[in-house]
Design a protein around this motif. Structure first.
Motif, PDB file in Angstrom:
ATOM      1  N   UNK A  75       0.858  -1.183   0.000  1.00 44.80           N
ATOM      2  CA  UNK A  75       0.000   0.000   0.000  1.00 44.80           C
ATOM      3  C   UNK A  75       0.882   1.217   0.000  1.00 44.80           C
ATOM      4  N   UNK A  76       0.268   2.394  -0.234  1.00 42.62           N
ATOM      5  CA  UNK A  76      -1.136   2.722  -0.201  1.00 42.62           C
ATOM      6  C   UNK A  76      -1.638   2.932   1.234  1.00 42.62           C
ATOM      7  N   UNK A  77      -2.886   3.426   1.285  1.00 43.89           N
ATOM      8  CA  UNK A  77      -3.540   3.661   2.566  1.00 43.89           C
ATOM      9  C   UNK A  77      -3.526   2.418   3.452  1.00 43.89           C
ATOM     10  N   UNK A  78      -3.575   1.257   2.821  1.00 43.95           N
ATOM     11  CA  UNK A  78      -3.569  -0.008   3.555  1.00 43.95           C
ATOM     12  C   UNK A  78      -2.372  -0.113   4.497  1.00 43.95           C
ATOM     13  N   UNK A  79      -1.211   0.352   4.053  1.00 46.49           N
ATOM     14  CA  UNK A  79       0.011   0.097   4.821  1.00 46.49           C
ATOM     15  C   UNK A  79       0.032   0.842   6.149  1.00 46.49           C
ATOM     16  N   UNK A  80      -0.746   1.918   6.264  1.00 47.27           N
ATOM     17  CA  UNK A  80      -0.695   2.726   7.482  1.00 47.27           C
ATOM     18  C   UNK A  80      -1.365   2.067   8.678  1.00 47.27           C
ATOM     19  N   UNK A 127       4.999   0.833   7.546  1.00 45.19           N
ATOM     20  CA  UNK A 127       3.900   1.504   8.239  1.00 45.19           C
ATOM     21  C   UNK A 127       4.452   2.590   9.162  1.00 45.19           C
ATOM     22  N   UNK A 128       4.234   3.851   8.785  1.00 44.56           N
ATOM     23  CA  UNK A 128       4.561   4.961   9.680  1.00 44.56           C
ATOM     24  C   UNK A 128       3.293   5.676  10.134  1.00 44.56           C
ATOM     25  N   UNK A 129       2.157   4.979   9.987  1.00 51.06           N
ATOM     26  CA  UNK A 129       0.894   5.512  10.494  1.00 51.06           C
ATOM     27  C   UNK A 129       0.673   5.097  11.929  1.00 51.06           C
ATOM     28  N   UNK A 130       0.504   3.786  12.166  1.00 53.47           N
ATOM     29  CA  UNK A 130       0.313   3.280  13.526  1.00 53.47           C
ATOM     30  C   UNK A 130       1.599   2.740  14.119  1.00 53.47           C
ATOM     31  N   UNK A 131       2.666   2.678  13.317  1.00 54.70           N
ATOM     32  CA  UNK A 131       3.919   2.096  13.789  1.00 54.70           C
ATOM     33  C   UNK A 131       5.077   3.039  13.498  1.00 54.70           C
ATOM     34  N   UNK A 132       6.322   2.508  13.589  1.00 49.13           N
ATOM     35  CA  UNK A 132       7.453   3.405  13.430  1.00 49.13           C
ATOM     36  C   UNK A 132       8.779   2.708  13.281  1.00 49.13           C
ATOM     37  N   UNK A 133       9.806   3.226  13.990  1.00 51.17           N
ATOM     38  CA  UNK A 133      11.188   2.814  13.776  1.00 51.17           C
ATOM     39  C   UNK A 133      11.387   1.317  14.003  1.00 51.17           C
ATOM     40  N   UNK A 134      10.932   0.811  15.132  1.00 51.11           N
ATOM     41  CA  UNK A 134      11.222  -0.569  15.489  1.00 51.11           C
ATOM     42  C   UNK A 134      10.629  -1.553  14.487  1.00 51.11           C
ATOM     43  N   UNK A 135       9.382  -1.319  14.081  1.00 56.14           N
ATOM     44  CA  UNK A 135       8.737  -2.257  13.180  1.00 56.14           C
ATOM     45  C   UNK A 135       9.323  -2.190  11.783  1.00 56.14           C
ATOM     46  N   UNK A 136       9.683  -0.996  11.325  1.00 53.04           N
ATOM     47  CA  UNK A 136      10.327  -0.870  10.019  1.00 53.04           C
ATOM     48  C   UNK A 136      11.680  -1.564  10.017  1.00 53.04           C
ATOM     49  N   UNK A 137      12.450  -1.378  11.086  1.00 56.16           N
ATOM     50  CA  UNK A 137      13.752  -2.026  11.201  1.00 56.16           C
ATOM     51  C   UNK A 137      13.603  -3.539  11.246  1.00 56.16           C
ATOM     52  N   UNK A 138      12.589  -4.023  11.962  1.00 55.74           N
ATOM     53  CA  UNK A 138      12.367  -5.469  12.056  1.00 55.74           C
ATOM     54  C   UNK A 138      11.990  -6.059  10.698  1.00 55.74           C
ATOM     55  N   UNK A 139      11.119  -5.377   9.965  1.00 55.25           N
ATOM     56  CA  UNK A 139      10.728  -5.861   8.648  1.00 55.25           C
ATOM     57  C   UNK A 139      11.931  -5.908   7.703  1.00 55.25           C
ATOM     58  N   UNK A 140      12.768  -4.890   7.758  1.00 57.17           N
ATOM     59  CA  UNK A 140      13.962  -4.872   6.911  1.00 57.17           C
ATOM     60  C   UNK A 140      14.914  -6.001   7.279  1.00 57.17           C
ATOM     61  N   UNK A 141      15.135  -6.193   8.576  1.00 56.01           N
ATOM     62  CA  UNK A 141      16.013  -7.281   9.013  1.00 56.01           C
ATOM     63  C   UNK A 141      15.450  -8.631   8.578  1.00 56.01           C
TER      64      UNK A 141
END
Length: 521
Positions: free
Chosen positions: A70-75, A126-140
């Motif tokens: 997404x898109x709006x979905x990803x937020x 997702x930088x809507x309901x989430x942030x640094x930790x979750x983005x870093x985890x997904x990348x890892x």
């Protein structure tokens, strides 16, 4: 008949053609995924449940990069819901599009499909309901080879090698009040920059796309870009631009000039990037990612389609914005593609939104066929033949007045040079008159016509003609017909309301002009 002259200067290169200009978009929205690219019970489904008929059309379309999910979905998306055994994945309320998300298709499945399709994945965090930790985890999880909890989880889930995803979007349309987790420019800019820094510490080879304005009419447009860039000028590699166009109040002339609007939008964002970089004394290059663009009847969606969608119950993959595109829409899509090419000195990538069913060039029906919409054809032909470099061209043409953009030339044109070939993309914006175009290629006399096609109003049809399940080939590119070569110059007659492609043999070292001809393939 109206008249125009096109002068092409092959030696004046704007930019090499980047394959990334021909991207598209698959969001967990409507029927883009379920009964779009994926339908296990379909007669053409492969062993993983993906529709082969749709896959073949995707490959024919020539899409190179697919933005996902997404898109709006990803937020509001929890990425960990989409990995692991399918039977154990949770079913969630998908708030952005008032739907039920089963997570049957997730990161592994989509990445496998993308590899089969031969496209690069552009993943969003997702930088809507989430942030640094979750983005870093997904990348890892996605990119780290092994020997960490998350990389070993990926391996246990069936993927030994990393996905190797290079392109990452830092959220989506965070300037919009419709967005889950909508933020101010300062709030978003700081979060995106800090998230991006951590992501690059994990994988320095990735490219990051900051979320720019959702459209040029946003009250924060301009100040949003400047503020966001101020926060992450050392981190961001691209900043996004989203642009949708529609015919309103019967103003077809302004609609056909949409490329002028996109040109202006792109150049304004490019100016902001340059001004901000200069103010910081930075020599970095930050590209413009036009990662959502298309023709979309937003008026109909907001007034007719959206209210019952959000007032009704929760359903899996409801039908959302399945616009049926006309000849007029296809000509505008072709013109918007030309704008992207014309501005490829600053546009680093672009994604037609979307790929299947949702405002898409490809349509499919559950347990039924898949077919090409009218907009499929200019995209596919451009992706196939736009090779080499975009070069400078000058248009002198009769003009028409538009309410949206003032006086515009009837001819819209882009030229590309590739060795001894010159490719022209041409639009006649007049709805009533054919347009005779005289073409001069400086320093490279035209020897012959190699290929030509036009998409316009079919015999017995109208500018509103479209393709459908019952008539999938009502609108097709046809032989342009009237392209001649005389004394090193070419002349083409473009039908009213049409998009055309003409490939010319333009040897730079020969003094012999051969007999004109076409292969029409």
């Amino acid at each position: 008949m109206a008249h125009a002259r096109l002068t092409v200067t092959p030696s004046d290169i704007i930019a090499p053609v980047s394959p990334r200009l021909f991207g598209s978009f698959v969001e967990h929205m409507g029927r883009a995924v379920y009964t779009g690219i994926y339908e296990p019970g379909h007669a053409t489904a492969d062993e993983r449940g993906f529709r082969r008929d749709v896959l073949e059309l995707v490959q024919e379309l020539g899409a190179t990069v697919i933005r996902y999910p997404g898109g709006n979905f990803v937020s509001g998306f929890r990425w960990e819901d989409s990995v692991g055994p399918v039977a154990e994945r949770p079913t969630r309320l998908e708030v952005a599009w008032h739907s039920i998300e089963t997570n049957e298709v997730g990161l592994h499945e989509f990445a496998d499909w993308a590899e089969t399709a031969g496209v690069e994945v552009m993943n969003a965090v997702n930088l809507g309901t989430r942030g640094i930790e979750d983005a870093a985890s997904l990348l890892e999880y996605s990119n780290h080879p092994e020997n960490t909890a998350l990389s070993e989880q990926r391996r246990a889930n069936g993927r030994d090698e990393p996905f190797g995803i290079t392109l990452w979007c830092l959220g989506n349309e965070m300037d919009g009040p419709w967005q889950i987790g909508h933020k101010t420019a300062d709030e978003y800019g700081r979060l995106a920059a800090e998230t991006g820094r951590v992501m690059k510490w994990i994988d320095p080879g990735i490219e990051l796309v900051a979320a720019g304005s959702s459209n040029a009419d946003m009250p924060t447009f301009g100040t949003w870009e400047k503020t966001v860039l101020e926060h992450g000028i050392d981190v961001f590699d691209h900043i996004s631009l989203h642009a949708y166009y529609e015919e309103t109040n019967g103003d077809v002339d302004s609609f056909l000039a949409s490329g002028v609007g996109l040109d202006r939008y792109i150049r304004r964002v490019a100016d902001i990037i340059r001004e901000t970089l200069d103010a910081h004394g930075s020599d970095r290059t930050i590209g413009i990612s036009v990662d959502e663009w298309n023709v979309w009847n937003q008026t109909r969606f907001n007034e007719i389609d959206k209210p019952p969608l959000f007032a009704g119950g929760w359903n899996e993959h409801p039908r959302i914005i399945e616009d049926e595109y006309t000849v007029t829409d296809a000509v505008v899509v072709g013109s918007l593609l030309m704008s992207l090419l014309r501005n490829s000195d600053v546009v680093s990538m672009a994604n037609l939104a979307q790929l299947v069913n949702v405002i898409a060039p490809i349509r499919s029906e559950p347990d039924g066929p898949a077919w090409r919409q009218t907009t499929f054809h200019p995209f596919a032909l451009t992706a196939r033949f736009a090779q080499g470099s975009v070069v400078r061209s000058t248009v002198e043409a009769d003009e028409q007045s538009t309410a949206g953009y003032g006086a515009v030339p009837l001819l819209d044109a882009v030229a590309l040079a590739d060795g001894d070939e010159t490719t022209l993309l041409l639009v006649n914006r007049s709805t009533t008159e054919a347009l005779e175009v005289a073409v001069d290629v400086e320093g490279a006399p035209v020897a012959s016509v190699l290929h030509q096609r036009t998409l316009g109003v079919p015999d017995g049809g109208s500018r509103h003609s479209s393709n459908s399940q019952s008539e999938p080939d009502a609108v097709l590119p046809l032989d342009l017909g009237i392209v001649t070569v005389d004394d090193g110059a070419a002349r083409a007659v473009l039908p009213a309301l049409s998009w055309s492609i003409v490939r010319l043999a333009t040897p730079r070292t020969t003094s012999t002009i051969t007999t004109p001809g076409t292969d029409n393939v």
